[in-house]
Design an enzyme around this catalytic site. Structure first.
Site, mmCIF file in Angstrom:
data_model
loop_
_atom_site.group_PDB
_atom_site.id
_atom_site.type_symbol
_atom_site.label_atom_id
_atom_site.label_comp_id
_atom_site.label_asym_id
_atom_site.label_seq_id
_atom_site.Cartn_x
_atom_site.Cartn_y
_atom_site.Cartn_z
ATOM 1 N N ASP A 194 -5.061 -10.737 2.405
ATOM 2 C CA ASP A 194 -5.381 -11.831 1.489
ATOM 3 C C ASP A 194 -6.848 -11.684 1.090
ATOM 4 O O ASP A 194 -7.732 -11.727 1.940
ATOM 5 C CB ASP A 194 -5.143 -13.160 2.219
ATOM 6 C CG ASP A 194 -5.568 -14.342 1.384
ATOM 7 O OD1 ASP A 194 -5.579 -14.192 0.161
ATOM 8 O OD2 ASP A 194 -5.885 -15.392 1.942
ATOM 9 N N THR A 208 -6.478 -14.260 -5.566
ATOM 10 C CA THR A 208 -7.846 -14.074 -5.068
ATOM 11 C C THR A 208 -8.291 -12.624 -5.207
ATOM 12 O O THR A 208 -9.458 -12.347 -5.429
ATOM 13 C CB THR A 208 -7.939 -14.471 -3.596
ATOM 14 O OG1 THR A 208 -6.848 -13.880 -2.909
ATOM 15 C CG2 THR A 208 -7.852 -15.955 -3.444
ATOM 16 N N THR A 209 -7.330 -11.699 -5.048
ATOM 17 C CA THR A 209 -7.698 -10.286 -5.160
ATOM 18 C C THR A 209 -7.907 -9.909 -6.625
ATOM 19 O O THR A 209 -8.874 -9.241 -6.992
ATOM 20 C CB THR A 209 -6.597 -9.410 -4.548
ATOM 21 O OG1 THR A 209 -6.246 -9.942 -3.274
ATOM 22 C CG2 THR A 209 -7.071 -7.995 -4.355
ATOM 23 N N ASP A 251 -0.988 -20.114 0.839
ATOM 24 C CA ASP A 251 -0.924 -19.586 -0.524
ATOM 25 C C ASP A 251 0.368 -20.007 -1.193
ATOM 26 O O ASP A 251 0.388 -20.451 -2.337
ATOM 27 C CB ASP A 251 -1.008 -18.058 -0.519
ATOM 28 C CG ASP A 251 -2.441 -17.603 -0.278
ATOM 29 O OD1 ASP A 251 -3.288 -18.490 -0.144
ATOM 30 O OD2 ASP A 251 -2.690 -16.397 -0.227
#
Length: 557
Positions: free
Chosen positions: A60, A93-94, A393
């Site tokens: 994550d 998020t990535t 998430d």
């Protein structure tokens, strides 16, 4: 010649001009490279040692960057990005870091040609507006109550995570939990408060398949007197109190002078009567379970257990709020003010169970609870932590879909469509802004490219084929299947993204890139001002040898 004038303190370092921009771009690219391999279903995991010596194994983006200790200011602000993204929408998020890194990377060429940063930013902002219009165009609305559709969406959002190997399990838990705590505010607006009303309890042991969403709450407490109080009650009447059931001590020191010996007895009797009164006021409502946030004295415990009432004490405020939401009780601050309406009667079962070697109290089978607990079981702590992160998430994604039920294609398809449309539009732009605008269009391809890289397919061929398919902004649903690396139709394979996750990713990435580009001066080495008289850091304690010690100091006082 005049002598050079020193403005800054000598200990401070100042970099300015294009050197700074290059440094910032390098730093952000470095951050993006760290987590580039964690994008997509075929992603690698990262193992981090945290400060306490524990290990974190995750892919994550936010969890990885949170643990990193970075020196460069630009890298720090990149890490903030993924945190904002995680708090806002929970997913992407990535992607946000990779996209921002790519935007800065393509800007480097322009800075070398001495373009002014504001020109680049203007072009980027224009590209952002156009990108969002394209997203609006290709977005599809969905029905929130169609469980299959929701499941597919949440699954495709967490399909890149570690738990995707357990099938629908996590997605099911997430949808179940967010559906439970959703509150209709009228006018078709739904409010889902994940932080307050969904508690994730991790209990090591058992298998992951044993995880479930409870129709109610559980917490790590046992009844006060296990032998005397009932541990299983059907349809309990629950009272929640926010005050201690013990004799109230004075706020500050109180002195009581007792003249006669009997007065002592009188005083003790007063204390006992006080508690008896409070208990009588509570028992008037015939509760089965009294839950207290503060202390409960032995005497009160005796009165309650004599009346056959179970009691639980010292519960966290957040837990008691959840219980109130689940069983319809009201948290009461003073026993005198209890009313019939404050008593929770919607719960079907109160039970204390032993899981592993701890006791857990369950208040479950509630009618229409507005708070719930997700019970996670698993082999080890590390596994549970990762599952919990994935569940967070998944719940954020489910919450977003409930709030804005719109979809865009996943698998890099949206980015490619945006990129193709922007390339077309760039030909109509006049003046110097055209080139950065076009570069921004190309930067969007970073996401599908990284996906292809992580699948291990031939990147150049795949990208060329994809660009051919997307050439005029048509077939917006063609993208990369993250597992096999084949070019497929995203609609058929159910690879979707939530609209506002994508929109937020684009916004955050481009705004951050613009911000970093507009920095042209870094002054570092600024010391904190110390109060006068404070030494430089804590001085080491002196160790005195016998030779240099004064005779007086050695003698014990």
């Amino acid at each position: 010649m005049h002598a050079p004038v020193l403005v800054l303190n000598e200990s401070q370092k100042r970099e300015s001009g294009s050197k700074v921009q290059h440094a910032n771009i390098q730093a952000s690219k470095a951050v993006a490279d760290i987590i580039r391999t964690t994008l997509g279903p075929r992603s690698m995991l990262k193992m981090l040692l945290d400060a306490a010596g524990g290990i974190v194994v995750t892919n994550d983006g936010n969890a990885i960057l949170r643990e990193l200790d970075v020196a460069h200011p630009a890298a720090k602000s990149m890490i903030e990005l993924s945190r904002t993204q995680d708090e806002e929408v929970g997913d992407g998020t990535t992607s946000v870091i990779i996209l921002a890194g790519e935007m800065l990377h393509v800007a480097e060429a322009f800075i070398n040609k001495s373009y002014h940063p504001t020109v680049i930013c203007r072009a980027y902002n224009r590209a952002l507006e156009d990108a969002l219009t394209v997203l609006d165009k290709i977005a599809v609305s969905i029905d929130v109550n169609d469980r299959e559709m929701m499941l597919g969406l949440v699954k495709s959002c967490i399909g890149t995570k570690f738990t995707s190997q357990f099938g629908d399990l996590i997605a099911d838990l997430a949808i179940e939990a967010t559906k439970t705590v959703g509150v209709d505010l009228g006018q078709g607006v739904r409010e889902v408060d994940i932080k307050k009303y969904i508690k994730v309890e991790k209990v090591p042991g058992g298998q992951l398949e044993d995880s479930r969403v409870l129709k109610g709450v559980m917490f790590n407490k046992d009844v006060v007197a296990p032998g005397k109080m009932r541990r299983k009650i059907l349809n309990p009447r629950i009272i929640l109190l926010d005050c201690p059931l013990e004799y109230k001590k004075g706020e500050n020191q109180t002195n009581a002078e007792l003249v006669k010996e009997e007065d002592w007895g009188v005083m003790l009797k007063m204390e006992e009567e006080y508690i008896e009164n409070i208990c009588a006021q509570i028992l008037k409502f015939k509760p089965d379970l009294v839950i207290i946030e503060k202390g409960l004295s032995d005497l009160a415990c005796h009165f309650l257990s004599k009346a056959g009432v179970s009691a639980i004490r010292r519960l966290r405020k957040t837990d008691s709020n959840r219980i109130a939401k689940a069983c319809g009780a009201v948290v009461v601050n003073r026993p005198e003010e209890l009313q019939e309406s404050d008593i929770g009667s919607r719960a079907g079962l109160f039970e204390v169970r032993k899981i592993g070697d701890e006791f857990f109290a369950f208040i479950v089978e509630c009618k229409d609870p507005k708070a719930c607990t997700v019970l996670l079981r698993g082999a080890s702590k590390d596994l549970l932590n990762e599952v919990e992160r994935n569940l967070q998430d998944a719940m954020s994604v489910a919450r977003n879909i409930i709030k804005h039920p719109k979809l865009v294609p996943g698998g890099g398809a949206s980015e490619l469509t945006v990129s193709a449309t922007l390339k077309q539009k760039s030909s109509a732009i006049e003046g110097i802004e055209k080139w950065p605008y076009e570069a921004a269009a190309i930067a969007f391809e970073a996401i599908p490219r990284t996906l292809a890289q992580n699948c291990g397919v031939n990147v150049i061929r795949t990208m060329t084929a994809l660009q051919g398919k997307h050439a005029n902004g048509e077939n917006p649903w063609i993208g990369i299947d993250g597992n096999t690396g084949e070019i497929t139709d995203m609609k058929g394979n159910r690879i979707w993204d939530a609209y506002n996750v994508k929109a937020q990713t684009f916004k955050t990435a481009i705004e951050a890139a613009c911000m970093l580009l507009r920095i042209d001066d870094i002054v570092s080495g600024i010391k904190k001002k110390q109060p006068p008289g404070a030494g430089q850091g804590p001085s080491k304690p002196k160790v005195e040898e016998e030779g240099d010690a004064d005779g007086e100091q050695i003698l014990p006082e």
